[in-house]
Design an enzyme around this catalytic site. Sequence first.
Site, PDB file in Angstrom:
ATOM      1  N   GLY A   1     -25.587  22.768  34.158  1.00 19.84           N
ATOM      2  CA  GLY A   1     -25.310  22.612  35.589  1.00 19.84           C
ATOM      3  C   GLY A   1     -23.980  23.239  35.951  1.00 19.84           C
ATOM      4  CB  ALA A   2     -22.151  25.950  34.213  1.00 19.40           C
TER       5      ALA A   2
ATOM      6  CD  GLN B   1     -20.267  18.351  44.897  1.00 16.92           C
ATOM      7  OE1 GLN B   1     -19.195  18.293  45.497  1.00 16.92           O
ATOM      8  NE2 GLN B   1     -21.037  17.293  44.680  1.00 16.92           N
TER       9      GLN B   1
ATOM     10  CG  ASP C   1     -18.908   3.934  36.719  1.00 15.34           C
ATOM     11  OD1 ASP C   1     -19.124   4.133  37.915  1.00 15.34           O
ATOM     12  OD2 ASP C   1     -19.618   4.406  35.804  1.00 15.34           O
TER      13      ASP C   1
ATOM     14  CG  HIS D   1     -23.009   6.067  36.261  1.00 19.21           C
ATOM     15  ND1 HIS D   1     -21.767   5.841  36.788  1.00 19.21           N
ATOM     16  CD2 HIS D   1     -23.560   7.051  36.991  1.00 19.21           C
ATOM     17  CE1 HIS D   1     -21.582   6.668  37.810  1.00 19.21           C
ATOM     18  NE2 HIS D   1     -22.661   7.411  37.950  1.00 19.21           N
TER      19      HIS D   1
HETATM   20  P1  NAI Z   1     -24.852  19.763  41.860  1.00 17.68           P
HETATM   21  O1  NAI Z   1     -26.190  19.615  42.457  1.00 17.68           O
HETATM   22  O2  NAI Z   1     -23.731  20.339  42.636  1.00 17.68           O
HETATM   23  O3  NAI Z   1     -24.962  20.618  40.512  1.00 17.68           O
HETATM   24  C1  NAI Z   1     -25.957  20.402  39.572  1.00 17.68           C
HETATM   25  C2  NAI Z   1     -26.268  21.730  38.936  1.00 17.68           C
HETATM   26  O4  NAI Z   1     -27.195  21.505  37.889  1.00 17.68           O
HETATM   27  C3  NAI Z   1     -26.914  22.728  39.896  1.00 17.68           C
HETATM   28  O5  NAI Z   1     -26.156  23.923  39.901  1.00 17.68           O
HETATM   29  C4  NAI Z   1     -28.315  22.933  39.323  1.00 17.68           C
HETATM   30  O6  NAI Z   1     -28.783  24.261  39.487  1.00 17.68           O
HETATM   31  C5  NAI Z   1     -28.081  22.596  37.854  1.00 17.68           C
HETATM   32  N1  NAI Z   1     -29.289  22.229  37.134  1.00 17.68           N
HETATM   33  C6  NAI Z   1     -30.372  21.550  37.568  1.00 17.68           C
HETATM   34  N2  NAI Z   1     -31.297  21.473  36.610  1.00 17.68           N
HETATM   35  C7  NAI Z   1     -30.785  22.079  35.525  1.00 17.68           C
HETATM   36  C8  NAI Z   1     -31.285  22.347  34.235  1.00 17.68           C
HETATM   37  N3  NAI Z   1     -32.503  21.959  33.859  1.00 17.68           N
HETATM   38  N4  NAI Z   1     -30.489  23.013  33.369  1.00 17.68           N
HETATM   39  C9  NAI Z   1     -29.271  23.436  33.736  1.00 17.68           C
HETATM   40  N5  NAI Z   1     -28.757  23.248  34.964  1.00 17.68           N
HETATM   41  C10 NAI Z   1     -29.500  22.563  35.841  1.00 17.68           C
HETATM   42  O7  NAI Z   1     -24.470  18.306  41.320  1.00 17.68           O
HETATM   43  P2  NAI Z   1     -23.052  17.756  40.844  1.00 17.68           P
HETATM   44  O8  NAI Z   1     -22.356  17.169  42.012  1.00 17.68           O
HETATM   45  O9  NAI Z   1     -22.365  18.783  40.033  1.00 17.68           O
HETATM   46  O10 NAI Z   1     -23.514  16.541  39.939  1.00 17.68           O
HETATM   47  C11 NAI Z   1     -24.218  16.767  38.725  1.00 17.68           C
HETATM   48  C12 NAI Z   1     -24.803  15.467  38.217  1.00 17.68           C
HETATM   49  O11 NAI Z   1     -23.770  14.545  37.878  1.00 17.68           O
HETATM   50  C13 NAI Z   1     -25.699  14.747  39.232  1.00 17.68           C
HETATM   51  O12 NAI Z   1     -26.828  14.242  38.521  1.00 17.68           O
HETATM   52  C14 NAI Z   1     -24.843  13.602  39.695  1.00 17.68           C
HETATM   53  O13 NAI Z   1     -25.617  12.523  40.143  1.00 17.68           O
HETATM   54  C15 NAI Z   1     -24.107  13.271  38.420  1.00 17.68           C
HETATM   55  N6  NAI Z   1     -22.881  12.501  38.580  1.00 17.68           N
HETATM   56  C16 NAI Z   1     -22.601  11.572  37.594  1.00 17.68           C
HETATM   57  C17 NAI Z   1     -21.467  10.809  37.642  1.00 17.68           C
HETATM   58  C18 NAI Z   1     -21.177   9.822  36.574  1.00 17.68           C
HETATM   59  O14 NAI Z   1     -20.164   9.119  36.692  1.00 17.68           O
HETATM   60  N7  NAI Z   1     -21.957   9.675  35.503  1.00 17.68           N
HETATM   61  C19 NAI Z   1     -20.516  10.945  38.763  1.00 17.68           C
HETATM   62  C20 NAI Z   1     -20.873  11.979  39.723  1.00 17.68           C
HETATM   63  C21 NAI Z   1     -22.023  12.707  39.612  1.00 17.68           C
END
Ligand code: NAI
Length: 328
Positions: A11-12, A15, A159, A187
């Site tokens: 997901g590089a 965001q 968290d 989480h």
């Molecule tokens: P985002 O939507 O901006 O980026 C996610 C990226 O992952 C996208 O560029 C997408 O193309 C890519 N992606 C999707 N499927 C993929 C795959 N099979 N292989 C490789 N890349 C793939 O989301 P963001 O904001 O970067 O968040 C990423 C994840 O982190 C979300 O699931 C979010 O819910 C989670 N998250 C977890 C937190 C935690 O504390 N554990 C806190 C904040 C977010």
Amino acid sequence: SNTPVKVAVTGAAGQIGYSLLFRIASGALLGPDTPVQLRLLEITPALKALEGVVMELDDCAFPLLAGVETSDDANVAFDGANLALLVGARPRSKGMERGDLLEANGAIFTAQGKALNASAASDVRVGVTGNPANTNALIAMRNAPDIPQERFSALTRLDHNRAISQLAAKTGAAVTDIKKLTIWGNHSATQYPDIFHAEVGGRNAAEVVDDQAWVENDFIPTVAKRGAAIIEARGSSSAASAASATIDAARDWLRGSADGDWLSMAVASDGSYDVPEGIVSSFPVTTKDGSYEIVQGLEINEFSRGRIDATVQELTDERDAVASLGLI
Ligand code: NAI
């Protein structure tokens, strides 16, 4: 040593990736003496955006950055990886049921578990940030039978950091004075941030606070719903803080937790604290050289027991759901 550590990030182009990659490349994760090679995975439609991110990484001229590889093939991205940070996941879209979300992510994390099993370095550590993080980690772990399950964790460090910040604000202490905070369970909104064993300047945090109503009605919901509050304020989900927590968690796993303190990390349960084996649940842990130990022997009061049982129940429900989908 001067051999670059290979860090894979999925997901590089997202965001979190936009904040995470630059900090890894600057040395925030592995320290100022260890070169790093980034191995970036994205889905095919995001490769163009990823190219732009790589141009910016180039433009930083980071002294420690010993190369960047990009791919839409997990076997390529994970090839030789010493650390894999699984950030990319399928977000919940409008009208998507929880089961649909588990299924969509199940497909991603079964494939990535298999690719890690086939391609990663023999010392690989895997940290899952992408949601639902605990169950995604469980799916990856169960699809990577040759990688010891102690090499997988899911992120509850955000968290944990949120809870430290709230407790510091309440007590007027510095964040560095807060120790032994614990996030238990999932989480998710059911998580349990526990201050009963925490310390503020060496004193028991629950005694310093001395306000159970604040714990129940203010502290716990503020920490558990912080993600939603940030979406409400910022218009998009927490990213820089999630990247920072992803760094903190991986750094401390590889380089060790501080003496006299512990961390929160979601790991495969060994049955400690009556959390059933077969789920990935957050515990208090100490870490050293890429290993962790669950802190043992904490007395769990009745209030904490109820909260832990509730969040663990949600995790066993998620485990049952992905098992019935044949994902584990
Ligand atoms: P985002 O939507 O901006 O980026 C996610 C990226 O992952 C996208 O560029 C997408 O193309 C890519 N992606 C999707 N499927 C993929 C795959 N099979 N292989 C490789 N890349 C793939 O989301 P963001 O904001 O970067 O968040 C990423 C994840 O982190 C979300 O699931 C979010 O819910 C989670 N998250 C977890 C937190 C935690 O504390 N554990 C806190 C904040 C977010």
